[in-house]
Design an enzyme around this catalytic site. Sequence first.
Site, mmCIF file in Angstrom:
data_model
loop_
_atom_site.group_PDB
_atom_site.id
_atom_site.type_symbol
_atom_site.label_atom_id
_atom_site.label_comp_id
_atom_site.label_asym_id
_atom_site.label_seq_id
_atom_site.Cartn_x
_atom_site.Cartn_y
_atom_site.Cartn_z
ATOM 1 N N PRO A 1 0.761 -1.250 -0.039
ATOM 2 C CG PRO A 1 -0.171 -1.087 2.283
ATOM 3 C CD PRO A 1 0.514 -1.942 1.270
ATOM 4 C CG ASN A 2 -0.161 4.599 1.332
ATOM 5 O OD1 ASN A 2 -1.026 5.023 0.702
ATOM 6 N ND2 ASN A 2 -0.389 3.946 2.369
ATOM 7 N NE ARG B 1 0.916 12.706 -2.333
ATOM 8 C CZ ARG B 1 -0.096 12.311 -2.644
ATOM 9 N NH1 ARG B 1 -0.721 12.269 -1.369
ATOM 10 N NH2 ARG B 1 -0.832 12.260 -3.444
ATOM 11 C CE1 TYR C 1 9.161 4.790 2.740
ATOM 12 C CE2 TYR C 1 7.735 6.802 2.625
ATOM 13 C CZ TYR C 1 7.994 5.540 3.365
ATOM 14 O OH TYR C 1 7.660 5.233 4.656
ATOM 15 C CG ASN D 1 8.348 -2.528 0.166
ATOM 16 O OD1 ASN D 1 7.875 -2.489 1.118
ATOM 17 N ND2 ASN D 1 8.794 -1.396 -0.416
ATOM 18 C CB ALA E 1 1.787 0.041 6.299
ATOM 19 C CD GLU F 1 10.371 -7.878 5.518
ATOM 20 O OE1 GLU F 1 10.457 -9.113 6.159
ATOM 21 O OE2 GLU F 1 10.207 -6.950 6.224
ATOM 22 C CG HIS G 1 11.115 -2.754 4.243
ATOM 23 N ND1 HIS G 1 9.952 -2.573 4.142
ATOM 24 C CD2 HIS G 1 11.365 -4.037 4.538
ATOM 25 C CE1 HIS G 1 9.278 -3.822 4.853
ATOM 26 N NE2 HIS G 1 10.193 -4.411 5.245
ATOM 27 N NE ARG H 1 11.093 5.608 8.229
ATOM 28 C CZ ARG H 1 9.954 5.483 7.448
ATOM 29 N NH1 ARG H 1 9.829 4.567 6.593
ATOM 30 N NH2 ARG H 1 9.099 6.590 7.581
HETATM 31 O O1 CA2 Z 1 10.598 1.427 3.345
HETATM 32 C C1 CA2 Z 1 9.666 0.782 2.907
HETATM 33 O O2 CA2 Z 1 9.952 0.429 1.676
HETATM 34 C C2 CA2 Z 1 8.413 0.880 3.990
HETATM 35 O O3 CA2 Z 1 7.900 -0.499 3.403
HETATM 36 C C3 CA2 Z 1 7.597 1.804 3.241
HETATM 37 C C4 CA2 Z 1 6.260 1.887 3.785
HETATM 38 C C5 CA2 Z 1 6.205 1.910 5.397
HETATM 39 O O4 CA2 Z 1 5.105 1.726 5.853
HETATM 40 C C6 CA2 Z 1 7.346 0.706 5.893
HETATM 41 O O5 CA2 Z 1 7.603 1.208 7.132
HETATM 42 C C7 CA2 Z 1 8.611 0.993 5.392
HETATM 43 C C8 CA2 Z 1 5.565 3.092 3.206
HETATM 44 C C9 CA2 Z 1 5.281 3.032 1.932
HETATM 45 C C10 CA2 Z 1 4.525 4.570 1.826
HETATM 46 O O6 CA2 Z 1 5.067 5.104 0.301
HETATM 47 C C11 CA2 Z 1 4.940 6.649 0.246
HETATM 48 C C12 CA2 Z 1 5.394 6.817 -1.001
HETATM 49 C C13 CA2 Z 1 5.491 7.942 -1.329
HETATM 50 C C14 CA2 Z 1 4.465 9.003 -0.441
HETATM 51 C C15 CA2 Z 1 4.322 8.499 0.773
HETATM 52 C C16 CA2 Z 1 4.161 7.156 1.014
#
Ligand code: CA2
Length: 179
Positions: free
Chosen positions: A24-25, A32, A37, A88, A91, A112, A114, A121
């Site tokens: 997700p996201n 953003r 990221y 990946n 969340a 896995e 990230h 973090r």
């Molecule tokens: O570091 C990673 O790849 C994560 O899996 C990314 C997740 C986070 O919840 C994990 O703890 C670590 C979040 C992905 C959200 O991606 C976004 C990208 C652009 C703007 C906002 C969120």
Amino acid sequence: IHCSLLTTGARDRQMLRLLVLHGPNLNLLGTREPSVYGQMSLSDIDKSITRRSGELGIAVQTKQSNSEGELVTWIQNARGHFDGIIINPAAYTHTSIAIRDAIAAVALPTVEVHLSNIHQREEFRHHSFIAGVAIGQIAGFGPTGYLLALEALTVHLGAKRSSSRTRADVRKKPAASRR
Ligand code: CA2
């Protein structure tokens, strides 16, 4: 349909087939939070995964979903179509026993990934429900992490393949010449 065509062609050519899943996201990448990221969009990342897989001589399929259930279904359906999974879970890493159970159930080697170093973090990102059923975790290298995962899984599966070939050769040899 696309998925079965890809995997059928790859199967004919005896290529390794890997499924790459983004949670997700991650579809928001590049739009953003670039400080956390990075600047690359998900489609840029997918293109670089596809390019690297071509160099490695493997077939990949990349997919993204914001839905836990959809990710679970894709993992379940991977059996028989793919040799390994790169995921990946975003969340869901920190919440999803359902994704963990699906990976354990299909029993496909899973890496896995990230983008960020989750261990550096917030405390709630330090625990992964996925890590215990993955062959390994790559975190903190940005989009390069996916390419490292391709390499790691290719080596892992290549080693598994050649050791099972060796065992088959041993079995095929007549008993007399085995001594
Ligand atoms: O570091 C990673 O790849 C994560 O899996 C990314 C997740 C986070 O919840 C994990 O703890 C670590 C979040 C992905 C959200 O991606 C976004 C990208 C652009 C703007 C906002 C969120």
